[in-house]
Design a protein around this motif. Structure first.
Motif, PDB file in Angstrom:
ATOM      1  N   GLY A  54      12.067  58.927 -40.602  1.00 13.21           N
ATOM      2  CA  GLY A  54      13.415  59.123 -41.120  1.00 13.21           C
ATOM      3  C   GLY A  54      13.443  59.384 -42.615  1.00 13.21           C
ATOM      4  O   GLY A  54      14.332  60.045 -43.134  1.00 13.21           O
ATOM      5  N   PHE A  55      12.433  58.862 -43.303  1.00 13.67           N
ATOM      6  CA  PHE A  55      12.369  58.996 -44.758  1.00 13.67           C
ATOM      7  C   PHE A  55      10.927  58.824 -45.191  1.00 13.67           C
ATOM      8  O   PHE A  55      10.204  57.987 -44.653  1.00 13.67           O
ATOM      9  N   ILE A  56      10.502  59.644 -46.132  1.00 13.63           N
ATOM     10  CA  ILE A  56       9.191  59.475 -46.757  1.00 13.63           C
ATOM     11  C   ILE A  56       9.339  59.816 -48.228  1.00 13.63           C
ATOM     12  O   ILE A  56      10.013  60.781 -48.583  1.00 13.63           O
ATOM     13  N   ASP A  57       8.750  58.971 -49.072  1.00 20.92           N
ATOM     14  CA  ASP A  57       8.816  59.223 -50.510  1.00 20.92           C
ATOM     15  C   ASP A  57       7.404  59.449 -51.048  1.00 20.92           C
ATOM     16  O   ASP A  57       6.444  59.569 -50.279  1.00 20.92           O
ATOM     17  N   ALA A  58       7.289  59.488 -52.366  1.00 24.63           N
ATOM     18  CA  ALA A  58       6.000  59.768 -52.992  1.00 24.63           C
ATOM     19  C   ALA A  58       4.943  58.729 -52.636  1.00 24.63           C
ATOM     20  O   ALA A  58       3.770  59.067 -52.460  1.00 24.63           O
ATOM     21  N   SER A  59       5.335  57.477 -52.484  1.00 19.99           N
ATOM     22  CA  SER A  59       4.343  56.457 -52.125  1.00 19.99           C
ATOM     23  C   SER A  59       3.831  56.678 -50.700  1.00 19.99           C
ATOM     24  O   SER A  59       2.649  56.456 -50.423  1.00 19.99           O
ATOM     25  N   GLY A  60       4.686  57.128 -49.810  1.00 18.48           N
ATOM     26  CA  GLY A  60       4.258  57.457 -48.455  1.00 18.48           C
ATOM     27  C   GLY A  60       3.304  58.636 -48.453  1.00 18.48           C
ATOM     28  O   GLY A  60       2.298  58.639 -47.738  1.00 18.48           O
ATOM     29  N   LEU A  61       3.610  59.629 -49.258  1.00 22.30           N
ATOM     30  CA  LEU A  61       2.748  60.789 -49.370  1.00 22.30           C
ATOM     31  C   LEU A  61       1.396  60.398 -49.967  1.00 22.30           C
ATOM     32  O   LEU A  61       0.343  60.844 -49.495  1.00 22.30           O
ATOM     33  N   ARG A  62       1.410  59.538 -50.990  1.00 25.69           N
ATOM     34  CA  ARG A  62       0.146  59.053 -51.570  1.00 25.69           C
ATOM     35  C   ARG A  62      -0.690  58.329 -50.519  1.00 25.69           C
ATOM     36  O   ARG A  62      -1.914  58.457 -50.496  1.00 25.69           O
ATOM     37  N   ALA A  63      -0.044  57.570 -49.647  1.00 27.97           N
ATOM     38  CA  ALA A  63      -0.770  56.857 -48.588  1.00 27.97           C
ATOM     39  C   ALA A  63      -1.440  57.839 -47.638  1.00 27.97           C
ATOM     40  O   ALA A  63      -2.598  57.633 -47.244  1.00 27.97           O
ATOM     41  N   LEU A  64      -0.743  58.898 -47.262  1.00 28.29           N
ATOM     42  CA  LEU A  64      -1.329  59.910 -46.381  1.00 28.29           C
ATOM     43  C   LEU A  64      -2.510  60.611 -47.054  1.00 28.29           C
ATOM     44  O   LEU A  64      -3.560  60.810 -46.440  1.00 28.29           O
ATOM     45  N   VAL A  65      -2.347  60.966 -48.326  1.00 27.41           N
ATOM     46  CA  VAL A  65      -3.412  61.663 -49.054  1.00 27.41           C
ATOM     47  C   VAL A  65      -4.625  60.748 -49.223  1.00 27.41           C
ATOM     48  O   VAL A  65      -5.769  61.172 -49.034  1.00 27.41           O
ATOM     49  N   ALA A  66      -4.394  59.483 -49.540  1.00 30.47           N
ATOM     50  CA  ALA A  66      -5.506  58.536 -49.692  1.00 30.47           C
ATOM     51  C   ALA A  66      -6.225  58.331 -48.353  1.00 30.47           C
ATOM     52  O   ALA A  66      -7.454  58.259 -48.313  1.00 30.47           O
ATOM     53  N   ALA A  67      -5.469  58.237 -47.274  1.00 27.59           N
ATOM     54  CA  ALA A  67      -6.090  58.111 -45.951  1.00 27.59           C
ATOM     55  C   ALA A  67      -6.909  59.359 -45.651  1.00 27.59           C
ATOM     56  O   ALA A  67      -8.026  59.266 -45.111  1.00 27.59           O
ATOM     57  N   ASN A  68      -6.381  60.518 -45.996  1.00 22.14           N
ATOM     58  CA  ASN A  68      -7.108  61.763 -45.767  1.00 22.14           C
ATOM     59  C   ASN A  68      -8.427  61.766 -46.535  1.00 22.14           C
ATOM     60  O   ASN A  68      -9.453  62.202 -46.005  1.00 22.14           O
TER      61      ASN A  68
END
Length: 136
Positions: free
Chosen positions: A64-78
């Motif tokens: 429903g919502f994603i912000d910069a911290s969510g995006l950072r989490a995805l990039v770090a997991a990647n």
């Protein structure tokens, strides 16, 4: 996002480096923000312990919502997946997630598929002259 296929990170070395023989679907839902991003990262990285070398598809259709911290989490997991020689793709981003991914050109980092089924199909597709699940 292209209607005919994934937005691909292949031009910077994305899926061409990976050999996937199976898929693990990881549904992501709700709000991905400062309060939940750490758990998202930890849950994704925990999938690296999964036996074999499956590709992980993060299904973003219920975000429903994603912000910069969510995006950072995805990039770090990647990054963790890349270090392990594994493949993490994003699929079916919700409208809000898609706007953020598009604005920040995240297709440079991830393969992003418009629907989960397309992401899963890249694992079983037989490349010309190759075996199913070949490099992608």
């Amino acid at each position: 996002m292209s209607e005919s296929g994934p937005r691909s990170a292949a031009e910077v070395g994305g899926r061409d480096r990976f050999r996937c023989h199976e898929v693990v679907l990881f549904p992501v839902h709700g709000e991905i923000d400062m309060a939940t991003a750490g758990a998202l990262h930890d849950d994704l990285v925990a999938l690296l312990a999964y036996p074999g070398d499956p590709c992980v598809i993060a299904d973003l259709s219920q975000v429903g919502f994603i912000d910069a911290s969510g995006l950072r989490a995805l990039v770090a997991a990647n990054r963790a997946f890349l270090r392990a020689g594994r493949h993490l793709v994003l699929a079916e981003p919700s409208a809000q997630a898609s706007r953020l991914l598009d604005a920040l050109h995240i297709e440079r980092i991830f393969d992003i598929y418009p629907i989960v089924e397309m992401a899963a199909a890249h694992v079983t597709a037989k490349p010309p002259g190759g075996e199913p699940g070949g490099p992608h």
